[in-house]
Design a protein around this motif. Structure first.
Motif, PDB file in Angstrom:
ATOM      1  N   VAL A 261       0.844  -1.201   0.000  1.00 24.21           N
ATOM      2  CA  VAL A 261       0.000   0.000   0.000  1.00 24.21           C
ATOM      3  C   VAL A 261       0.873   1.243   0.000  1.00 24.21           C
ATOM      4  N   SER A 262       1.936   1.239   0.794  1.00 21.08           N
ATOM      5  CA  SER A 262       2.848   2.384   0.841  1.00 21.08           C
ATOM      6  C   SER A 262       3.524   2.599  -0.509  1.00 21.08           C
ATOM      7  N   THR A 263       3.887   1.503  -1.162  1.00 18.29           N
ATOM      8  CA  THR A 263       4.514   1.619  -2.477  1.00 18.29           C
ATOM      9  C   THR A 263       3.550   2.213  -3.499  1.00 18.29           C
ATOM     10  N   VAL A 264       2.317   1.753  -3.486  1.00 13.11           N
ATOM     11  CA  VAL A 264       1.316   2.291  -4.415  1.00 13.11           C
ATOM     12  C   VAL A 264       1.081   3.777  -4.155  1.00 13.11           C
ATOM     13  N   LEU A 265       0.987   4.173  -2.885  1.00 15.82           N
ATOM     14  CA  LEU A 265       0.789   5.579  -2.546  1.00 15.82           C
ATOM     15  C   LEU A 265       1.954   6.428  -3.053  1.00 15.82           C
ATOM     16  N   ARG A 266       3.167   5.922  -2.904  1.00 18.98           N
ATOM     17  CA  ARG A 266       4.338   6.674  -3.380  1.00 18.98           C
ATOM     18  C   ARG A 266       4.309   6.817  -4.899  1.00 18.98           C
TER      19      ARG A 266
END
Length: 513
Positions: A261-266
């Motif tokens: 999820v953090s990767t997608v947000l970035r």
């Protein structure tokens, strides 16, 4: 900051007001002249031997590394560079969310029921979408479902609660036919996000593609389409390599924790900032204020003995005089930042209440009030302005406060001020659709009763005037209500699934999606 983000910032770096840099050579020349005079020794007769001249010279420090003029030159250089306006990113429009709009595209087919990713690929993807939505509160997000056909489930909305019941209602049996038409989903998603004013991204949650999909993705990338993030919910290495080979697509693997999820947000944020750099309608963000801090530290040298220069006191007094009697005394920030600059910092820190109190710019003030839910106050401030953007902001705030007729008037005002404004035309049609939907629903629920309303009656407001007001006693409502919240939610999900199944079937019958 990653290497990619650093490269993007350097590639976009420039000066907003480069003419100020022409004073740098002048500053360098003055520094050279003054320093040469300061380091040159006294004029002694040539008849004196050099070693005697050195011994007779008093007050000269041969080992002095820094002189006051050195600090002054660096100080002036920093000020000139700051005045030139270094910039590498753009300011977001106050009427457009400061977070990238997003189209979440979910594959809803039988293959997604596979339990190799527990509890199933479908359920895990729904949980990940909910995690993503919780991190993007206040940002526009649309939901698209696809299998053999592609369908818009929810149009772009800033309220995650609107998407949740529709997301829960998505199951393979609501789709008109099973399949894997990622190309149709890509085309539909691009059409949705292309109608928005702000750049964004497309996130596709799926487990596979077909041989017919790569040409569509290649054509999408060649045309400079919206960046695509493929969230892979599968276990097949060959399929992952096939998806990774899609042009203009970044693959993110599903994980057991929240790292994906953090990767997608970035990646979404990177796509948004990259899109803003190419949007000439947005102003560049002046970062010159960052140089104020090292310049202020250099001022400390002027308090050292022997470093104070006579004209420094004159500059300081002149600076104080320039503020005049209207100078603010609300703290040290007022010495360096304007109220709007302070408001912008508070806004970026998501302290919207403080931002609303600080902003003097009416557009930004109205937008900050909108973010804290004071829609009526926001609409009133927008109404004072004479631009089409202000009328759009007024309409959006009125929509959120459920004043649909007033919102239609505001959007109509925006169209009148700027007939070519696509956003105003789109919002006007959307507001008219919402009002018509509400009034039609009320008409269908009208009972035509004219009896009086008791203190314990539940009344459905019908101030629009279409159909008679409906009444239902509180006792009757209690008898027909589900027994528990869990049962109620199951009822809502079932109704949502049935609604989506009917709607998707009608859309598929009209033609290919």
């Amino acid at each position: 900051m990653s290497a990619a983000e650093l490269y993007e910032g350097l590639s976009a770096f420039h000066f907003i007001r480069p003419l100020w840099l022409l004073l740098l050579p002048v500053t360098a020349y003055l520094w050279w002249r003054i320093r040469r005079e300061a380091t040159r020794g006294p004029d002694l007769p040539e008849t004196i031997a050099p070693h005697l001249a050195t011994a007779l010279t008093v007050g000269k420090r041969a080992d002095a590394r820094f002189l006051p003029i050195d600090v002054v030159a660096v100080f002036l250089g920093l000020l000139l560079i700051a005045a030139a306006g270094p910039a590498w990113s753009r300011l977001s429009n106050p009427l457009v969310s400061d977070t990238a709009p997003l189209v979440v595209t979910l594959k809803v087919s039988k293959s997604m029921l596979n339990s190799d990713i527990p509890p199933s690929r479908m359920e895990r993807s729904k949980h990940k979408i909910l995690d993503l939505l919780s991190e993007r509160a206040g940002a526009k997000t649309a939901l698209v479902a696809y299998s053999g056909t592609a369908h818009q489930v929810v149009p772009p909305t800033e309220d995650p609660e609107v998407l949740k019941p529709f997301l829960e209602g998505l199951e393979p049996d609501v789709m008109p036919r099973d399949g894997n038409s990622a190309r149709a989903a890509l085309l539909l998603s691009q059409g949705i996000i292309g109608a928005l004013e702000s750049p964004g991204a497309i996130v596709i949650l799926a487990d596979q593609i077909t041989d017919a999909d790569p040409p569509a993705f290649r054509d999408h990338a060649d045309k400079g389409g919206t960046p695509v993030i493929f969230w892979f919910f599968g276990r097949e290495d060959d399929m992952r390599r096939k998806i990774a080979a899609l042009p203009g697509t970044t693959v993110v693997d599903v994980t057991a924790d929240a790292s994906d999820v953090s990767t997608v947000l970035r990646l979404i944020d990177t796509a948004y900032r990259e899109g803003l750099r190419g949007d000439e309608r947005q102003e560049w963000k002046d970062q010159g204020w960052l140089l104020a801090w090292p310049a202020a530290l250099l001022l400390l040298f002027w308090f050292r003995r022997g470093w104070t220069m006579q004209w420094a006191a004159l500059v300081f007094v002149a600076g104080l005089t320039a503020f005049g009697p209207e100078a603010r005394a609300n703290g040290w920030r007022d010495w360096f930042l304007t109220p709007d600059q302070q408001g912008r910092l508070a806004f970026e820190n998501k302290d919207y209440q403080r931002a609303a109190n600080l902003f003097e710019d009416p557009m930004w003030k109205a937008y900050a009030l909108d973010r804290i839910g004071r829609y009526e106050d926001s609409a009133e401030i927008y109404a004072w302005q004479n631009s089409a953007d202000a009328a759009i902001g007024e309409g959006v705030a009125l929509i959120k406060s459920r004043s649909y007729r007033a919102a239609i008037d505001a959007f109509a005002k925006a169209v009148e001020r700027d007939p070519d404004n696509a956003a105003a035309q789109h919002n006007l049609k959307l507001a008219q659709y919402i009002l018509n939907y509400i009034e039609t629903t009320r008409e269908q629920s009208d009972t035509g009763e004219d009896s009086g309303i008791g203190a314990d009656d539940v009344v459905y407001d019908n101030e629009a005037g279409r159909g008679a007001d409906s009444e239902q006693s509180a006792a009757t409502a209690a008898e027909t209500a589900p027994e528990s919240a869990e049962q109620w939610m199951r009822t809502v999900d079932t109704q949502t699934g049935a609604f989506l199944k009917t709607r998707f079937a009608l859309e598929a019958a009209r033609g290919p999606q």
